[in-house]
Design an enzyme around this catalytic site. Sequence first.
Site, mmCIF file in Angstrom:
data_model
loop_
_atom_site.group_PDB
_atom_site.id
_atom_site.type_symbol
_atom_site.label_atom_id
_atom_site.label_comp_id
_atom_site.label_asym_id
_atom_site.label_seq_id
_atom_site.Cartn_x
_atom_site.Cartn_y
_atom_site.Cartn_z
ATOM 1 C CE1 TYR A 1 -3.994 -1.871 0.800
ATOM 2 C CE2 TYR A 1 -2.813 -3.573 1.822
ATOM 3 C CZ TYR A 1 -3.482 -3.478 0.872
ATOM 4 O OH TYR A 1 -4.477 -4.281 1.460
ATOM 5 C CB CYS B 1 -7.620 -3.461 -5.610
ATOM 6 S SG CYS B 1 -9.264 -4.636 -5.721
ATOM 7 C CG HIS B 2 -5.970 -9.935 -6.763
ATOM 8 N ND1 HIS B 2 -6.503 -9.450 -7.443
ATOM 9 C CD2 HIS B 2 -4.885 -10.514 -7.726
ATOM 10 C CE1 HIS B 2 -5.915 -9.734 -8.911
ATOM 11 N NE2 HIS B 2 -4.842 -9.846 -8.733
#
Length: 154
Positions: A89, A120-121
């Site tokens: 992130y 997004c995984h």
Amino acid sequence: MKAYLESPVGVIEIEENDGYITSVIFVEKRPQQENPENAILDKAITQLQEYFAGNRKHFELPLKQPGTAFQQKAWNYLSTIPYGETVSYKTEAIAIGSPRGSRAVGSANGKNKLVIVVPCHRVINENGELGGFAYDMDIKRHLLEMEKHYNKNI
């Protein structure tokens, strides 16, 4: 218009509006309806099936999802993460110009309605743990393991 795909990790609902795929999400169960005849939905289903078979690394679909400028930056970045790889992130936050925005990135990624297609995984915690996911963590784990497996066999 909506269509459904029974994938190895659950039922996926795909929505098309005005010529764009606007949603690819996991749902509890498939409704008892047939998929409508729609070229864009058919293309999305085919590409998702190819993805799960290990034959597709990138999606080529017309996509549209509303969001803030920050969310759009976060989602655009997701599509640059190579198949079978992960980033943190924090890495994503730095890449989109918000070095202190790891939590905001996680929040934006959690609002992504184009799951798998906008991957997004592939974003995990800096310490290597999976982090968050809008759906079951087993799905995230399966997708990452599947991509790593197929990436080795290219």
